[in-house]
Design an enzyme around this catalytic site. Sequence first.
Site, mmCIF file in Angstrom:
data_model
loop_
_atom_site.group_PDB
_atom_site.id
_atom_site.type_symbol
_atom_site.label_atom_id
_atom_site.label_comp_id
_atom_site.label_asym_id
_atom_site.label_seq_id
_atom_site.Cartn_x
_atom_site.Cartn_y
_atom_site.Cartn_z
ATOM 1 N N HIS A 360 0.708 -1.269 0.002
ATOM 2 C CA HIS A 360 -0.130 -0.034 -0.075
ATOM 3 C C HIS A 360 0.811 0.912 -0.022
ATOM 4 C CE1 HIS A 360 -3.890 -1.750 0.636
ATOM 5 N NE2 HIS A 360 -3.243 -2.833 1.354
ATOM 6 N N LYS A 557 1.502 14.315 0.412
ATOM 7 C CA LYS A 557 0.194 14.568 -0.083
ATOM 8 C C LYS A 557 0.099 16.301 -0.379
ATOM 9 C CE LYS A 557 -1.874 11.088 2.533
ATOM 10 N NZ LYS A 557 -2.555 10.007 1.655
ATOM 11 N N THR A 659 -8.194 6.800 -2.147
ATOM 12 C CA THR A 659 -9.902 6.322 -2.483
ATOM 13 C C THR A 659 -10.639 7.443 -1.947
ATOM 14 O OG1 THR A 659 -9.324 5.487 -0.024
ATOM 15 C CG2 THR A 659 -9.391 3.786 -1.780
ATOM 16 N N LYS A 663 -14.500 8.674 -3.607
ATOM 17 C CA LYS A 663 -15.377 9.129 -2.787
ATOM 18 C C LYS A 663 -15.913 10.179 -3.317
ATOM 19 C CE LYS A 663 -13.293 6.270 0.800
ATOM 20 N NZ LYS A 663 -12.474 6.409 1.693
HETATM 21 C C1 26V Z 1 2.234 1.970 8.346
HETATM 22 C C2 26V Z 1 2.385 2.095 9.784
HETATM 23 C C3 26V Z 1 3.836 1.893 10.490
HETATM 24 C C4 26V Z 1 3.795 1.373 11.731
HETATM 25 C C5 26V Z 1 2.921 2.404 12.493
HETATM 26 C C6 26V Z 1 1.388 2.156 12.083
HETATM 27 C C7 26V Z 1 1.348 2.090 10.570
HETATM 28 C C8 26V Z 1 0.121 2.147 10.028
HETATM 29 C C9 26V Z 1 -0.258 2.380 8.524
HETATM 30 C C10 26V Z 1 1.164 2.082 7.935
HETATM 31 C C11 26V Z 1 0.973 2.351 6.359
HETATM 32 C C12 26V Z 1 -0.074 3.122 6.000
HETATM 33 C C13 26V Z 1 -0.260 2.951 4.392
HETATM 34 C C14 26V Z 1 -1.499 3.379 3.736
HETATM 35 O O1 26V Z 1 -2.342 3.673 4.527
HETATM 36 N N1 26V Z 1 -1.628 3.575 2.464
HETATM 37 C C15 26V Z 1 -2.582 3.888 1.917
HETATM 38 O O2 26V Z 1 -3.492 2.838 1.427
HETATM 39 C C16 26V Z 1 -4.359 3.161 0.681
HETATM 40 C C17 26V Z 1 -5.484 2.002 0.067
HETATM 41 O O3 26V Z 1 -4.689 1.224 -0.519
HETATM 42 C C18 26V Z 1 -4.225 3.868 -0.551
HETATM 43 O O4 26V Z 1 -5.526 4.334 -1.304
HETATM 44 C C19 26V Z 1 -3.247 5.151 -0.134
HETATM 45 O O5 26V Z 1 -2.966 5.707 -1.670
HETATM 46 C C20 26V Z 1 -2.224 4.733 0.371
HETATM 47 O O6 26V Z 1 -1.522 5.751 1.130
#
Ligand code: 26V
Length: 817
Positions: A360, A557, A659, A663
């Site tokens: 992701h 962003k 996403t 929306k």
């Molecule tokens: C990383 C970490 C690292 C440790 C602490 C908690 C934590 C929580 C989340 C993440 C990674 C987040 C990645 C994310 O949200 N990516 C998004 O995913 C969406 C669904 O695929 C996508 O539409 C977005 O472009 C993307 O930024």
Amino acid sequence: MTAVDLEFDQLNSTVDALRRSISNRLMYGVGKDAATARPQDWLNAAALAVRDRLVARWMKTTRHQYEQDVKRVYYLSMEFLIGRTFTNALLALGIYDQMKEALAGLGVDMEAAAELEPDAALGNGGLGRLAACFLDSMATLAIPGFGYGIRYEYGMFRQKIIAGEQVETPDYWLRAGNPWEFPRPEVQYMVHFGGRTIERDGHVQWIETEHVNAMAYDTVIPGFATSATNTLRLWSARATEELDLSAFNQGDYRRAVEAKETSENVSRLLYPDDSTPAGRELRLRQEYFFVSATMQDLIRRYQRTHSTFGRFAEKVAIHLNDTHPVFAIPELMRLLVDIHHVPWDRAWKLVQQVFSYTNHTLMPEALETWDVEMLARLLPRHLEIIFDINAEFLKDASAHFGHDVDVIRRISLVDEYGQRRVRMAHLAIVASQKVNGVSKLHSQLMAREFFKDFAHMFPARFTNVTNGITPRRWLAQASPPLSALIDQHIGTHWRRDLFELSKLRALKSDAAFSSEFRAAKRRNKIRLAHRLMHDTGIMVHPDALFDLQVKRIHEYKRQLLNVLHVIVRYNRIRAEPERDWVPRVVIFAGKAASAYKMAKTVIKLINDVGEKVNNDPLIGDQLKVVFVPNYGVSVAELVIPAADLSEQISMAGTEASGTGNMKLALNGALTVGTMDGANIEICDAVGRDHIFIFGHTAEQVDDLRATGYRPRQIYEENAELRLALDQIRTGYFSPDDPRRFSDIFHTLVDWGDHYMVLADFAAFAEAQDAVDARFREPRQWTESAIENVAGMGQFSSDRTIAEYAHDIWHVKPVDVS
Ligand code: 26V
């Protein structure tokens, strides 16, 4: 299984029946009568009445799944951003109006009561919300899918804005109880940490561990207009009895209680950080905790109907939502090899058949790695397994690449540079039968750049599945006026087949339809204006252009690009206050990770700019800047339907998909965006004339970086931009602390402007001028807005899930008839 025939009430959903159910639930479920019930009690009683109606379907679906011995999907995710359930469940059951009337008969305003439900905010942003949309679609398509995650007691923090700054407060979302979950104290698994490994009788044993129990809580996930109903199983940490007793027997009661508390911390809170792996031991414990319980649970379920592992891969698909659940791989290996005594090679084959992995984000700082020393201490057996997997993999890799040490070093599961670390994405790729990105561009960048060596070795493994969103929540539920209008013209089936929306194209020049379309948007804007007045005291005019950038606050962003343009616009209006400007309300919302200083400074800047602009008598209604606090699912449902313009302005190559972009377009907002993530596919779907594309493409970003990017030169050459940046630097918006934003200035002008804000500024400002020109022509604008709605068919998460089911999981819908 032997069972007696139960006699229970068959619940129908007439207004009378619902009123009776609510009364029963208030009395016998909540323990209150009409005289003592608070609005929250009524909501709980109504929720229980709804839940009762879901349970029979749920049992039936589970029974059908069992009888048909279907292949099941286990969707493993650290985050599920579900939001509220009440209204969603009513719409799924088709009993919204009946419930409203039943509650009205009891003197309760349903819409007001629904606002009391707290969001289940068990996620940070896009990744967590995607998991929630997927649950909705899996149930609606009758795919036998289980969500598995952690039942955090504290979800995403609540964001308050005090004196323009983000203040985080804990969100204890379970305070008033959670009517949607069923505790399953009988479903508990022991999860081990620490200790060491020994070999005995040809098998490895993991001994002298500490342990904690994982207890299941099940949430019903209703499908829309189907009796198919799925389960989200969330694990909560419970101290094991052994742990209690050992200290207690030594007479140290207080220590026993403390140890119990500490061991239960593992499911206490969600890490509020999506920018960097919070290099924390507790996070590692969380990851292992939930996947260990999940692997034990799915093996137990498989073994209920199978005596060997021979058909395991036919019956089980395990999906990894990013790398956070990747310890499921060595854990399944451990359970198969050490506990069930499956030979290593055979176990590894099974593993490679059942796992699949979605990436992701390609932001280097968000790619998870774990310190080898910490793993050795906390999960010694898993580290051995990872090393063994790596040894075999590197043998294959050497055979594939010849002995190219550089490649081997790059692809190894272990980063040997400096302190040794395990690269979780590499482990996921090596163990998975399919690996996918979340938009065409992102999947391309994965295979051609970030994981190119893997793609070279396993070309058939890499694929794309573009994200989607559930139209039930994001249109039917969020925008009653627009849904009703669409229903009138093309019927109601779009909720289950979003491609139906393309029928709206025929109406785009129909004057009556256009004016009703505008009226629906206007109602949503008025609803938002009221809330803004109430929450922030800022008055906005519903005829202004509502311009939204709502998402996590992150440099990539580029909220800063938007703010810079706001400042330039402000200066322009001040220079010619009499000109006929297109009035705009620029709305921001989003949370900053608590440790992310720059993101927090950006929030402060937005609010300081708002303070100045909103109180400038020369400006009046021409420009307003609003920061809506506490962005989350429920705030999104409020603001998105009110948007005219959707800002999707990340530096190309950085937003995996997005996403929110889907929306907003689904709600008839026009996009101003870069050629990034799913914006590219949205552009194809709605047509180049109905979207405002600007800025460097991903390729041009690379070229610019390669040839030497000089932001200071842009600063010097663009007078409007220079003025805006100088105002930021010299305290024009922060007279109380003139140097407050100097780091923002230097980041952009002197320190490399990593996300190329200045490089895209001129093109962005030009795109915004085109936006204004289009907005002056309401008929044209509405035509474009209708084209946007009509083009959103492919962005339903039903399409996304159908692709996963067919191409990756190889699962079929269960027959629930
Ligand atoms: C990383 C970490 C690292 C440790 C602490 C908690 C934590 C929580 C989340 C993440 C990674 C987040 C990645 C994310 O949200 N990516 C998004 O995913 C969406 C669904 O695929 C996508 O539409 C977005 O472009 C993307 O930024």
